[in-house]
Design a protein around this motif. Sequence first.
Motif, PDB file in Angstrom:
ATOM      1  N   GLN A 187     -21.426  12.684  15.181  1.00 42.70           N
ATOM      2  CA  GLN A 187     -22.450  12.751  14.499  1.00 42.70           C
ATOM      3  C   GLN A 187     -22.976  14.353  14.600  1.00 42.70           C
ATOM      4  OE1 GLN A 187     -23.885  10.726  12.126  1.00 42.70           O
ATOM      5  NE2 GLN A 187     -24.863  12.472  11.299  1.00 42.70           N
ATOM      6  N   ILE A 188     -22.463  15.376  13.970  1.00 42.28           N
ATOM      7  CA  ILE A 188     -22.678  16.618  14.199  1.00 42.28           C
ATOM      8  C   ILE A 188     -23.945  17.326  13.546  1.00 42.28           C
ATOM      9  CG2 ILE A 188     -20.823  17.199  15.267  1.00 42.28           C
ATOM     10  CD1 ILE A 188     -20.064  18.690  12.571  1.00 42.28           C
ATOM     11  N   ARG A 189     -24.489  16.598  12.355  1.00 39.83           N
ATOM     12  CA  ARG A 189     -25.205  17.025  11.428  1.00 39.83           C
ATOM     13  C   ARG A 189     -26.609  15.964  11.688  1.00 39.83           C
ATOM     14  NH1 ARG A 189     -21.957  16.895   6.307  1.00 39.83           N
ATOM     15  NH2 ARG A 189     -21.053  15.048   7.213  1.00 39.83           N
ATOM     16  N   ALA A 190     -27.314  16.295  10.884  1.00 38.95           N
ATOM     17  CA  ALA A 190     -28.563  15.303  10.726  1.00 38.95           C
ATOM     18  C   ALA A 190     -28.311  13.912  10.752  1.00 38.95           C
ATOM     19  CB  ALA A 190     -29.706  15.685   9.572  1.00 38.95           C
ATOM     20  N   ALA A 191     -29.218  13.003  11.513  1.00 44.62           N
ATOM     21  CA  ALA A 191     -28.760  11.498  11.401  1.00 44.62           C
ATOM     22  C   ALA A 191     -28.758  11.066  10.098  1.00 44.62           C
ATOM     23  CB  ALA A 191     -29.819  10.914  12.171  1.00 44.62           C
ATOM     24  N   ASP A 192     -29.093  11.336   8.917  1.00 42.36           N
ATOM     25  CA  ASP A 192     -29.261  10.882   7.648  1.00 42.36           C
ATOM     26  C   ASP A 192     -27.967  11.109   6.900  1.00 42.36           C
ATOM     27  OD1 ASP A 192     -30.108  13.413   7.298  1.00 42.36           O
ATOM     28  OD2 ASP A 192     -31.500  12.947   5.552  1.00 42.36           O
ATOM     29  N   GLU A 193     -27.088  12.153   7.628  1.00 43.63           N
ATOM     30  CA  GLU A 193     -25.770  12.606   6.842  1.00 43.63           C
ATOM     31  C   GLU A 193     -24.630  11.695   7.526  1.00 43.63           C
ATOM     32  OE1 GLU A 193     -25.491  16.763   6.165  1.00 43.63           O
ATOM     33  OE2 GLU A 193     -27.590  16.945   6.716  1.00 43.63           O
ATOM     34  N   SER A 194     -23.486  11.703   6.889  1.00 48.52           N
ATOM     35  CA  SER A 194     -22.263  10.988   7.393  1.00 48.52           C
ATOM     36  C   SER A 194     -21.691  11.830   8.641  1.00 48.52           C
ATOM     37  CB  SER A 194     -21.349  10.821   6.294  1.00 48.52           C
ATOM     38  OG  SER A 194     -20.995  11.991   5.833  1.00 48.52           O
ATOM     39  N   GLU A 195     -20.873  11.265   9.389  1.00 52.24           N
ATOM     40  CA  GLU A 195     -20.364  11.428  10.457  1.00 52.24           C
ATOM     41  C   GLU A 195     -19.172  12.429  10.036  1.00 52.24           C
ATOM     42  OE1 GLU A 195     -19.230   7.973  12.591  1.00 52.24           O
ATOM     43  OE2 GLU A 195     -20.443   8.434  14.166  1.00 52.24           O
ATOM     44  N   THR A 196     -18.891  13.172  10.751  1.00 54.65           N
ATOM     45  CA  THR A 196     -17.696  14.190  10.566  1.00 54.65           C
ATOM     46  C   THR A 196     -16.295  13.493  11.445  1.00 54.65           C
ATOM     47  OG1 THR A 196     -19.192  15.931  10.434  1.00 54.65           O
ATOM     48  CG2 THR A 196     -16.627  16.697  10.794  1.00 54.65           C
ATOM     49  N   ARG A 197     -15.304  13.614  10.550  1.00 59.71           N
ATOM     50  CA  ARG A 197     -13.901  13.080  11.148  1.00 59.71           C
ATOM     51  C   ARG A 197     -13.087  14.238  11.656  1.00 59.71           C
ATOM     52  NH1 ARG A 197     -15.310  10.689   6.598  1.00 59.71           N
ATOM     53  NH2 ARG A 197     -14.004  11.975   5.275  1.00 59.71           N
ATOM     54  N   PHE A 198     -12.668  14.278  12.970  1.00 58.54           N
ATOM     55  CA  PHE A 198     -11.904  15.217  13.684  1.00 58.54           C
ATOM     56  C   PHE A 198     -10.644  14.908  13.789  1.00 58.54           C
ATOM     57  CE2 PHE A 198     -16.100  16.682  14.792  1.00 58.54           C
ATOM     58  CZ  PHE A 198     -16.293  17.778  14.658  1.00 58.54           C
ATOM     59  N   PHE A 199      -9.471  15.456  13.475  1.00 63.43           N
ATOM     60  CA  PHE A 199      -8.225  14.963  13.399  1.00 63.43           C
ATOM     61  C   PHE A 199      -7.438  16.073  14.296  1.00 63.43           C
ATOM     62  CE2 PHE A 199      -9.645  13.719   9.410  1.00 63.43           C
ATOM     63  CZ  PHE A 199      -9.187  12.178   9.549  1.00 63.43           C
ATOM     64  N   THR A 200      -6.317  15.646  15.030  1.00 63.30           N
ATOM     65  CA  THR A 200      -5.389  16.530  15.652  1.00 63.30           C
ATOM     66  C   THR A 200      -3.930  15.842  15.813  1.00 63.30           C
ATOM     67  OG1 THR A 200      -7.103  16.785  17.458  1.00 63.30           O
ATOM     68  CG2 THR A 200      -4.741  17.234  18.094  1.00 63.30           C
ATOM     69  N   CYS A 201      -3.234  16.901  14.893  1.00 60.40           N
ATOM     70  CA  CYS A 201      -1.843  16.317  14.625  1.00 60.40           C
ATOM     71  C   CYS A 201      -1.147  15.916  16.125  1.00 60.40           C
ATOM     72  CB  CYS A 201      -1.010  17.540  14.056  1.00 60.40           C
ATOM     73  SG  CYS A 201       0.735  17.229  13.363  1.00 60.40           S
ATOM     74  N   THR A 202      -0.195  14.910  15.751  1.00 60.54           N
ATOM     75  CA  THR A 202       0.552  14.291  16.894  1.00 60.54           C
ATOM     76  C   THR A 202       1.833  15.150  17.183  1.00 60.54           C
ATOM     77  OG1 THR A 202       1.731  12.881  15.301  1.00 60.54           O
ATOM     78  CG2 THR A 202      -0.341  11.933  16.539  1.00 60.54           C
ATOM     79  N   GLU A 203       2.144  15.766  16.301  1.00 63.71           N
ATOM     80  CA  GLU A 203       3.354  16.878  16.331  1.00 63.71           C
ATOM     81  C   GLU A 203       2.985  18.155  16.811  1.00 63.71           C
ATOM     82  OE1 GLU A 203       6.829  16.570  15.857  1.00 63.71           O
ATOM     83  OE2 GLU A 203       6.372  14.345  16.104  1.00 63.71           O
ATOM     84  N   CYS A 204       2.232  19.163  16.062  1.00 67.78           N
ATOM     85  CA  CYS A 204       2.074  20.191  16.367  1.00 67.78           C
ATOM     86  C   CYS A 204       0.668  20.726  16.897  1.00 67.78           C
ATOM     87  CB  CYS A 204       1.950  21.362  14.975  1.00 67.78           C
ATOM     88  SG  CYS A 204       0.539  20.767  14.006  1.00 67.78           S
ATOM     89  N   GLU A 205      -0.127  19.606  17.253  1.00 68.42           N
ATOM     90  CA  GLU A 205      -1.536  19.740  17.777  1.00 68.42           C
ATOM     91  C   GLU A 205      -2.349  20.525  16.973  1.00 68.42           C
ATOM     92  OE1 GLU A 205      -1.109  20.498  21.857  1.00 68.42           O
ATOM     93  OE2 GLU A 205       0.043  18.860  22.197  1.00 68.42           O
ATOM     94  N   HIS A 206      -2.199  20.797  15.831  1.00 75.61           N
ATOM     95  CA  HIS A 206      -3.333  21.386  14.796  1.00 75.61           C
ATOM     96  C   HIS A 206      -4.512  20.734  14.494  1.00 75.61           C
ATOM     97  CE1 HIS A 206      -4.854  23.776  11.525  1.00 75.61           C
ATOM     98  NE2 HIS A 206      -4.897  22.711  10.778  1.00 75.61           N
ATOM     99  N   LYS A 207      -5.610  21.212  14.758  1.00 68.52           N
ATOM    100  CA  LYS A 207      -6.726  20.656  14.627  1.00 68.52           C
ATOM    101  C   LYS A 207      -7.597  20.913  13.392  1.00 68.52           C
ATOM    102  CE  LYS A 207      -7.498  20.433  19.871  1.00 68.52           C
ATOM    103  NZ  LYS A 207      -6.354  20.452  19.939  1.00 68.52           N
ATOM    104  N   TRP A 208      -8.216  19.858  12.686  1.00 69.35           N
ATOM    105  CA  TRP A 208      -8.919  20.048  11.314  1.00 69.35           C
ATOM    106  C   TRP A 208     -10.172  18.884  11.490  1.00 69.35           C
ATOM    107  CZ3 TRP A 208      -4.259  17.616  11.596  1.00 69.35           C
ATOM    108  CH2 TRP A 208      -4.053  16.354  10.604  1.00 69.35           C
ATOM    109  N   ARG A 209     -10.945  19.290  10.320  1.00 66.77           N
ATOM    110  CA  ARG A 209     -11.978  18.167  10.127  1.00 66.77           C
ATOM    111  C   ARG A 209     -12.346  17.844   8.818  1.00 66.77           C
ATOM    112  NH1 ARG A 209     -17.546  21.460  11.995  1.00 66.77           N
ATOM    113  NH2 ARG A 209     -18.479  20.901  10.030  1.00 66.77           N
TER     114      ARG A 209
END
Length: 108
Positions: free
Chosen positions: A82-104
């Motif tokens: 939860q990185i924004r206001a409580a009335d907004e949805s959570e943010t999903r963070f991903f890390t690739c299992t192969e190249c370790e690239h990170k995105w959201r």
Amino acid sequence: MNFCDECGSMMKTEGDAWVCDSCGAEERRDEAEEAKTAVTTQGQEESEVVDTSDVDAADMGPTTETRCPECGNDRAFWEMKQIRAADESETRFFTCTECEHKWREDDH
């Protein structure tokens, strides 16, 4: 924030009145009442950047099937914050299992 008594739509402010975009209903603003319910972000802390570069794969958590935009791999570790206001949805963070690239992903 006000909602229209006629149709239930959210109203916007125009000068000293609340106006409904849907049905055109208007009502006078009560500035004293609005001041009691005003919301500010003053005093809220900025979210920190989380460095996961030194974390072992076994400690990264669950994986899901999703396509890495960098290498095309179909698995990634994921977590939600939860990185924004409580009335907004959570943010999903991903890390690739192969190249370790990170995105959201944010809901729009």
